[in-house]
Motif scaffolding. Sequence first.
Motif, PDB file in Angstrom:
ATOM      1  N   ALA A 383       0.877  -1.038   0.239  1.00 23.49           N
ATOM      2  CA  ALA A 383       0.414   0.130  -0.218  1.00 23.49           C
ATOM      3  C   ALA A 383       0.827   1.106   0.209  1.00 23.49           C
ATOM      4  O   ALA A 383       0.657   2.337  -0.269  1.00 23.49           O
ATOM      5  CB  ALA A 383      -0.832  -0.031   1.486  1.00 23.49           C
ATOM      6  N   THR A 384       1.757   1.332   0.221  1.00 18.59           N
ATOM      7  CA  THR A 384       3.184   1.816   0.653  1.00 18.59           C
ATOM      8  C   THR A 384       2.889   2.567  -0.708  1.00 18.59           C
ATOM      9  O   THR A 384       4.046   3.409  -1.168  1.00 18.59           O
ATOM     10  CB  THR A 384       4.521   2.379   1.778  1.00 18.59           C
ATOM     11  N   VAL A 385       3.738   1.736  -1.546  1.00 14.96           N
ATOM     12  CA  VAL A 385       4.389   1.531  -2.888  1.00 14.96           C
ATOM     13  C   VAL A 385       3.761   2.185  -3.424  1.00 14.96           C
ATOM     14  O   VAL A 385       4.052   3.049  -4.739  1.00 14.96           O
ATOM     15  CB  VAL A 385       5.104   0.285  -3.092  1.00 14.96           C
ATOM     16  N   ASP A 386       2.143   1.308  -3.442  1.00 16.33           N
ATOM     17  CA  ASP A 386       1.288   2.474  -4.182  1.00 16.33           C
ATOM     18  C   ASP A 386       1.288   4.167  -4.633  1.00 16.33           C
ATOM     19  O   ASP A 386       0.612   4.127  -5.188  1.00 16.33           O
ATOM     20  CB  ASP A 386      -0.046   1.571  -4.200  1.00 16.33           C
ATOM     21  N   ALA A 387       0.840   3.659  -2.932  1.00 14.54           N
ATOM     22  CA  ALA A 387       0.219   4.944  -2.604  1.00 14.54           C
ATOM     23  C   ALA A 387       1.485   6.822  -2.880  1.00 14.54           C
ATOM     24  O   ALA A 387       1.676   7.486  -3.703  1.00 14.54           O
ATOM     25  CB  ALA A 387       0.558   5.253  -1.419  1.00 14.54           C
ATOM     26  N   ALA A 388       3.354   5.921  -2.448  1.00  7.97           N
ATOM     27  CA  ALA A 388       4.471   6.491  -3.596  1.00  7.97           C
ATOM     28  C   ALA A 388       4.413   6.821  -4.817  1.00  7.97           C
ATOM     29  O   ALA A 388       4.184   7.548  -5.811  1.00  7.97           O
ATOM     30  CB  ALA A 388       5.408   6.045  -2.852  1.00  7.97           C
ATOM     31  N   ARG A 389       3.761   5.824  -5.768  1.00  7.76           N
ATOM     32  CA  ARG A 389       4.424   5.530  -6.671  1.00  7.76           C
ATOM     33  C   ARG A 389       2.882   6.977  -8.365  1.00  7.76           C
ATOM     34  O   ARG A 389       3.017   7.407  -8.970  1.00  7.76           O
ATOM     35  CB  ARG A 389       3.876   4.014  -7.727  1.00  7.76           C
ATOM     36  N   ALA A 390       2.409   7.295  -6.941  1.00  7.28           N
ATOM     37  CA  ALA A 390       0.766   7.780  -6.770  1.00  7.28           C
ATOM     38  C   ALA A 390       0.975   9.461  -7.023  1.00  7.28           C
ATOM     39  O   ALA A 390       0.582  10.341  -7.746  1.00  7.28           O
ATOM     40  CB  ALA A 390      -0.924   7.220  -6.635  1.00  7.28           C
ATOM     41  N   ILE A 391       1.915   9.367  -5.854  1.00  9.61           N
ATOM     42  CA  ILE A 391       1.965  10.783  -5.676  1.00  9.61           C
ATOM     43  C   ILE A 391       3.228  10.761  -7.556  1.00  9.61           C
ATOM     44  O   ILE A 391       2.146  12.542  -7.731  1.00  9.61           O
ATOM     45  CB  ILE A 391       3.223  11.589  -5.110  1.00  9.61           C
ATOM     46  N   PHE A 392       3.834  10.727  -7.822  1.00  7.28           N
ATOM     47  CA  PHE A 392       4.441  11.022  -9.338  1.00  7.28           C
ATOM     48  C   PHE A 392       3.232  10.403 -10.109  1.00  7.28           C
ATOM     49  O   PHE A 392       3.599  10.823 -11.689  1.00  7.28           O
ATOM     50  CB  PHE A 392       5.469  10.371  -9.346  1.00  7.28           C
ATOM     51  N   ALA A 393       2.455   9.486 -10.501  1.00  6.07           N
ATOM     52  CA  ALA A 393       1.599   9.527 -11.416  1.00  6.07           C
ATOM     53  C   ALA A 393       0.966  10.599 -11.543  1.00  6.07           C
ATOM     54  O   ALA A 393       0.793  10.722 -12.577  1.00  6.07           O
ATOM     55  CB  ALA A 393       1.016   8.484 -10.949  1.00  6.07           C
ATOM     56  N   ALA A 394       0.763  11.308 -10.591  1.00  4.98           N
ATOM     57  CA  ALA A 394      -0.412  12.740 -10.397  1.00  4.98           C
ATOM     58  C   ALA A 394       0.746  13.402 -11.906  1.00  4.98           C
ATOM     59  O   ALA A 394      -0.102  14.511 -12.535  1.00  4.98           O
ATOM     60  CB  ALA A 394      -0.815  13.447  -9.177  1.00  4.98           C
ATOM     61  N   GLN A 395       1.992  13.452 -11.627  1.00  2.53           N
ATOM     62  CA  GLN A 395       2.720  14.458 -12.558  1.00  2.53           C
ATOM     63  C   GLN A 395       3.121  14.074 -14.094  1.00  2.53           C
ATOM     64  O   GLN A 395       4.271  14.417 -14.456  1.00  2.53           O
ATOM     65  CB  GLN A 395       3.707  14.803 -11.625  1.00  2.53           C
ATOM     66  N   LEU A 396       2.788  12.931 -14.112  1.00  2.37           N
ATOM     67  CA  LEU A 396       3.028  12.054 -15.149  1.00  2.37           C
ATOM     68  C   LEU A 396       5.018  11.120 -15.395  1.00  2.37           C
ATOM     69  O   LEU A 396       5.086  11.855 -16.444  1.00  2.37           O
ATOM     70  CB  LEU A 396       2.098  12.946 -16.773  1.00  2.37           C
ATOM     71  N   ILE A 397       4.861  11.411 -13.897  1.00  2.71           N
ATOM     72  CA  ILE A 397       6.461  11.410 -14.413  1.00  2.71           C
ATOM     73  C   ILE A 397       6.341   9.769 -13.880  1.00  2.71           C
ATOM     74  O   ILE A 397       5.895   9.048 -12.792  1.00  2.71           O
ATOM     75  CB  ILE A 397       7.613  11.688 -12.590  1.00  2.71           C
ATOM     76  N   PRO A 398       7.366   8.763 -14.463  1.00  2.00           N
ATOM     77  CA  PRO A 398       7.219   7.712 -14.255  1.00  2.00           C
ATOM     78  C   PRO A 398       8.456   7.185 -13.130  1.00  2.00           C
ATOM     79  O   PRO A 398       9.379   7.822 -12.792  1.00  2.00           O
ATOM     80  CB  PRO A 398       8.752   6.700 -15.610  1.00  2.00           C
ATOM     81  N   THR A 399       8.017   5.679 -12.705  1.00  2.00           N
ATOM     82  CA  THR A 399       8.661   5.535 -10.998  1.00  2.00           C
ATOM     83  C   THR A 399       8.786   3.440 -11.327  1.00  2.00           C
ATOM     84  O   THR A 399       8.578   3.797 -12.306  1.00  2.00           O
ATOM     85  CB  THR A 399       7.896   5.750  -9.741  1.00  2.00           C
ATOM     86  N   PHE A 400      10.564   4.003 -10.984  1.00  2.00           N
ATOM     87  CA  PHE A 400      10.587   2.424 -10.677  1.00  2.00           C
ATOM     88  C   PHE A 400      11.406   1.985  -9.679  1.00  2.00           C
ATOM     89  O   PHE A 400      12.149   2.757  -8.890  1.00  2.00           O
ATOM     90  CB  PHE A 400      12.636   2.603 -11.622  1.00  2.00           C
ATOM     91  N   VAL A 401      10.684   1.331  -9.015  1.00  2.00           N
ATOM     92  CA  VAL A 401      10.217   0.711  -7.815  1.00  2.00           C
ATOM     93  C   VAL A 401      11.745  -0.084  -7.633  1.00  2.00           C
ATOM     94  O   VAL A 401      11.563  -1.280  -8.679  1.00  2.00           O
ATOM     95  CB  VAL A 401       9.207   0.033  -7.234  1.00  2.00           C
ATOM     96  N   ILE A 402      12.674  -0.500  -6.862  1.00  2.00           N
ATOM     97  CA  ILE A 402      13.902  -1.463  -6.509  1.00  2.00           C
ATOM     98  C   ILE A 402      13.534  -2.251  -5.468  1.00  2.00           C
ATOM     99  O   ILE A 402      13.286  -1.457  -4.370  1.00  2.00           O
ATOM    100  CB  ILE A 402      15.499  -0.857  -7.119  1.00  2.00           C
ATOM    101  N   ALA A 403      15.135  -2.986  -4.951  1.00  5.12           N
ATOM    102  CA  ALA A 403      14.709  -3.014  -3.195  1.00  5.12           C
ATOM    103  C   ALA A 403      15.774  -2.289  -2.743  1.00  5.12           C
ATOM    104  O   ALA A 403      16.516  -1.653  -3.568  1.00  5.12           O
ATOM    105  CB  ALA A 403      15.275  -4.668  -3.273  1.00  5.12           C
ATOM    106  N   ASP A 404      15.863  -2.563  -1.375  1.00  7.49           N
ATOM    107  CA  ASP A 404      17.094  -2.870  -1.285  1.00  7.49           C
ATOM    108  C   ASP A 404      18.624  -2.363  -1.662  1.00  7.49           C
ATOM    109  O   ASP A 404      18.654  -3.397  -1.424  1.00  7.49           O
ATOM    110  CB  ASP A 404      17.041  -2.405   0.523  1.00  7.49           C
ATOM    111  N   SER A 405      19.093  -0.962  -1.452  1.00  5.45           N
ATOM    112  CA  SER A 405      20.313  -1.010  -1.714  1.00  5.45           C
ATOM    113  C   SER A 405      21.253   0.391  -1.560  1.00  5.45           C
ATOM    114  O   SER A 405      21.389   1.382  -1.916  1.00  5.45           O
ATOM    115  CB  SER A 405      20.751  -1.918  -3.557  1.00  5.45           C
TER     116      SER A 405
END
Length: 500
Positions: A383-405
């Motif tokens: 749910a947190t990942v979806d919410a974070a991606r939605a922040i940038f989707a509102a600006q039509l900015i692609p998001t790329f989710v990666i694991a911890d590094s």
Amino acid sequence: MQYIGIIGAGAMGRGIAQVCALAGCQVRLFDRAEEAVSRAIAFVRADLGQAVAKGKISESDAAAALSRIFPAHDVKELGDCNLIVEAILENLDAKQSLMRELEAVVRPECILATNTSSLSVTAIAAACALPERVVGWHFFNPVTRMKLVEVIQAPRTKPEAVHALVALSQRVGHRAIVTSDSPGFVVNHAGRAFVTEGLKLLAERVAEHPVIDTILRISAGFRMGPFELLDLTGLDVSVPVMESIHSQYYGDDRYRPVALARTRLLAGLLGRKSGQGFYCYQEKNATPKLVSQQTAAAAVVAVWWPENSPVTPPNSLLALLPSVSRVHDASEADVILLAPLGRDLSTTVADLQLDPSKAVAIDPLFSGKAGVTLMVSPGTTAATVDAARAIFAAQLIPTFVIADSPGYVAPRVIACIVNLACEMAQQGIASPADIDVAVRLGLGYPVGPFEWGDQLGAKHILEVLQGLYATFGDQRYRPSPWLVRRARLSLPLTAPDRLG
């Protein structure tokens, strides 16, 4: 340097013959298979014809250049040449044997050049009675379009031979990079970090290969990602080169390949040439289908980030968040947004005693309107990942989710590229300016490693490497003294050693 002999009429030999003839040199082209010389001259004729058709050269210049290339039927016909270039197969015994044969034919002042891409110039010269006249002259394919050449000086090569080839390189329209004889010279050496670190990220499951490729193309500006590049060159070529460089540096962990590359090689997943590599090419004109991680915009998201902290997202990224509702208590947030660089998200959350389920990290160096890299920990909820991606989707900015590094994807790969270049400078393999030029022209990187390090800041590069070393304890990430000293003194990475 008016009379040049070239031995080997393959792609490299004919290309060297063509650029030298265009520069006004008289070229004698020899190959053990005489039909190869005929084919090479026919290829040069056709290529010059295309250049005339495109208006790049005049018809008279093309005809003059072609008239300066003569077939030689015996090595003895090269006896009065000022320079002989060997461009035969990559085999040390064959090259040494040829050099011995040439010494019996040419004059003492004749320079003997090798176009080897992977063998030691020192070892080739060791077969000669006059090793001081042997020098590396490594062009890149296609010679007529790749305007870079490495001039390799072995320990016994006389400076006059190097200066002569640098001058001739300029005459034929190429930028000469002078380098000492070492595994990979400059270009193949500097290119190790891009592919090996991409493979390391995949092996750690930081992200899938299409995501890694896309981040490095969109956010960092590379022409292609490491897995697209591996598919293009083929694992049957790339894996032996990686293993050879690693071996030649006596197992130095900076060059250590990743096991999955050899596993895929053994499975026959070579890349484009086999129809399938990291991507599938079974369909005609198939291209890699990259994964889109864009999501639909959602309701206004409540976000919290710390004030005046080393892990506070930079203002340039906070400006991308007009649709968020900033809360002043982390417990009230849908998303806790952090921007650590040298530490992973798990360590950052634990140190700040935050709720791991709500925490997401954003790449502070390579995120922007073109794309944003979001890093999650094992505790981050979907749910947190979806919410974070939605922040940038509102600006039509692609998001790329990666694991911890530590270092995300782009900063981590580029830190390794910069660190390797710094170590090359530390060892005196080539100057920072020449390494930057070689990487831009020879590898097609958008920026040279020293230029990149100075743009991002040596301290940031060092922070990423120290974080990786602290996390993995892997000597792969040990920082070069060249980098460490300049970061500590706030000097540009191009600052020379005063006694160097």
